[in-house]
Design a protein around this motif. Structure first.
Motif, mmCIF file in Angstrom:
data_model
loop_
_atom_site.group_PDB
_atom_site.id
_atom_site.type_symbol
_atom_site.label_atom_id
_atom_site.label_comp_id
_atom_site.label_asym_id
_atom_site.label_seq_id
_atom_site.Cartn_x
_atom_site.Cartn_y
_atom_site.Cartn_z
ATOM 1 N N UNK A 156 0.843 -1.196 0.000
ATOM 2 C CA UNK A 156 0.000 0.000 0.000
ATOM 3 C C UNK A 156 0.878 1.246 0.000
ATOM 4 N N UNK A 157 0.510 2.218 -0.811
ATOM 5 C CA UNK A 157 1.203 3.502 -0.839
ATOM 6 C C UNK A 157 0.172 4.615 -0.841
ATOM 7 N N UNK A 158 0.648 5.822 -0.547
ATOM 8 C CA UNK A 158 -0.243 6.987 -0.514
ATOM 9 C C UNK A 158 0.428 8.139 -1.236
ATOM 10 N N UNK A 159 -0.350 9.020 -1.854
ATOM 11 C CA UNK A 159 0.226 10.182 -2.522
ATOM 12 C C UNK A 159 0.432 11.327 -1.540
ATOM 13 N N UNK A 178 -5.146 -3.425 7.080
ATOM 14 C CA UNK A 178 -4.602 -4.072 8.277
ATOM 15 C C UNK A 178 -3.078 -3.979 8.319
ATOM 16 N N UNK A 179 -2.567 -2.760 8.127
ATOM 17 C CA UNK A 179 -1.128 -2.510 8.149
ATOM 18 C C UNK A 179 -0.833 -1.407 9.162
ATOM 19 N N UNK A 180 0.416 -1.353 9.591
ATOM 20 C CA UNK A 180 0.814 -0.359 10.596
ATOM 21 C C UNK A 180 1.745 0.706 10.041
ATOM 22 N N UNK A 181 2.142 0.580 8.776
ATOM 23 C CA UNK A 181 3.052 1.551 8.187
ATOM 24 C C UNK A 181 2.630 1.826 6.746
ATOM 25 N N UNK A 182 3.016 3.000 6.259
ATOM 26 C CA UNK A 182 2.582 3.426 4.934
ATOM 27 C C UNK A 182 3.715 4.187 4.253
ATOM 28 N N UNK A 183 3.948 3.876 2.991
ATOM 29 C CA UNK A 183 4.933 4.592 2.190
ATOM 30 C C UNK A 183 4.228 5.657 1.363
ATOM 31 N N UNK A 184 4.871 6.802 1.233
ATOM 32 C CA UNK A 184 4.311 7.905 0.452
ATOM 33 C C UNK A 184 5.141 8.048 -0.814
#
Length: 327
Positions: A280-283, A299-305
């Protein structure tokens, strides 16, 4: 204090709540054409709603003005006693005046009525006596009379101020709905509040950037990834290609699952063989509240932008969102 005295206190407290609840309940029948006219005057107001009163009514005025202002109707409080000593200059011909007085005969209010009328300002009166001077002179009168005060002496404003406060809330909420005021509008006027943080904060404001982002090249080994995770303390590391584009992610959860399998050598295992692809990534610019939902859904605890070219520009985890008060 005896048990009998305790019981009497309980009874008095319950009686006050009962009387004030009945006073508020009776107000429902007062939501009539005058209420609608008052709303229309405030909706058409090109300036501000000036709320004014004395004593306990003055305290209620302050709260009503604050509620109006925070829900899309510009408003402020003017103390009636100060109005005739200079503060009347705060009122302009573009405004609407909302005056509160249970008796409708408060001297300081009655004194400034001619001055308000000379300005040509609409006057909305909220009183407990429809036959009072203030009620008769008003453009619109809203009846907030009560059968009796909750004070056993019938002296201290109790049920009457509660009724006036409730009617003020009714006006504010009716205007809010009529204006199409949204949660986002509310957040913009409450940027320091929890709702403001949830609705206005963006991930750009809290994500880790630059050297603080945990990242390893896709040619790295598992032990190199673990060292990066330990150093950056986000519980994960991004895996990128030579151009900085995200190829995957490796997290604490991935490490635990590897240990449960017990079939890899951390010194020789390439990170690309054990990382999670299609992560999963986010802009940039995503609202923090949206990031929370994305992480909960996945259901994740971290996110890459990442940017439009999938290059890594930031990273965050649930702890960052918690610290920012986005829950």
């Amino acid at each position: 204090m005896t048990e009998t005295q305790h019981q009497r206190l309980y009874q008095l407290g319950q009686e006050v709540i009962r009387l004030e609840a009945e006073a508020v309940a009776r107000l429902a029948r007062r939501i009539d054409a005058n209420f609608a006219r008052a709303c229309q005057l405030m909706l058409r107001c090109e300036g501000r709603v000036v709320v004014t009163g004395m004593g306990k009514s003055g305290h209620i005025c302050g709260k009503i003005a604050a509620t109006l202002a925070s829900t899309g109707t510009p408003a402020f409080f003017v103390h009636s006693g100060e109005a005739s000593h200079g503060d009347l200059g705060m009122i302009t011909p573009r405004d609407v005046v909302l005056a509160l007085s249970n008796s409708g005969e408060t001297d300081e209010l009655v004194f400034i009525i001619p001055l308000i009328k000379r300005l040509g300002v609409p006057l909305i009166a909220m009183t407990g006596r429809p036959d009072s001077t203030l009620a008769r002179q008003a453009t619109v009168h809203i009846d907030v009379s009560v059968a009796q005060e909750a004070c056993p002496l019938g002296l201290a404003p109790t049920a009457s101020t509660t009724a006036a406060l409730a009617m003020g809330d009714a006006l504010a909420v009716a205007l809010l709905e009529a204006r199409g005021f949204t949660r986002e509008d509310f957040a913009r006027s409450h940027p320091a509040g929890s709702l403001g943080r949830r609705l206005l904060l963006k991930i750009d404001d809290i994500m880790h950037t630059g050297d603080a982002i945990p990242r390893v090249p896709e040619t790295a080994t598992l032990d190199q990834a673990l060292l990066e995770m330990t150093a950056k303390k986000l519980g994960m590391t991004a895996v990128v290609d030579g151009d900085g584009r995200v190829q995957g992610i490796f997290t604490d959860g991935d490490l635990r699952r590897l240990f449960e399998r017990g079939d890899c050598d951390i010194h020789t295992t390439p990170i690309r063989e054990v990382m999670t692809r299609g992560c999963a990534t986010a802009p940039p610019g995503m609202l923090a509240a949206e990031a929370v939902k994305l992480m909960e859904d996945r259901k994740i605890n971290a996110l890459l932008v990442v940017d439009d070219d999938n290059r890594l520009v930031g990273a965050l985890n649930m702890h960052d969102l918690l610290r920012a008060g986005v829950f």
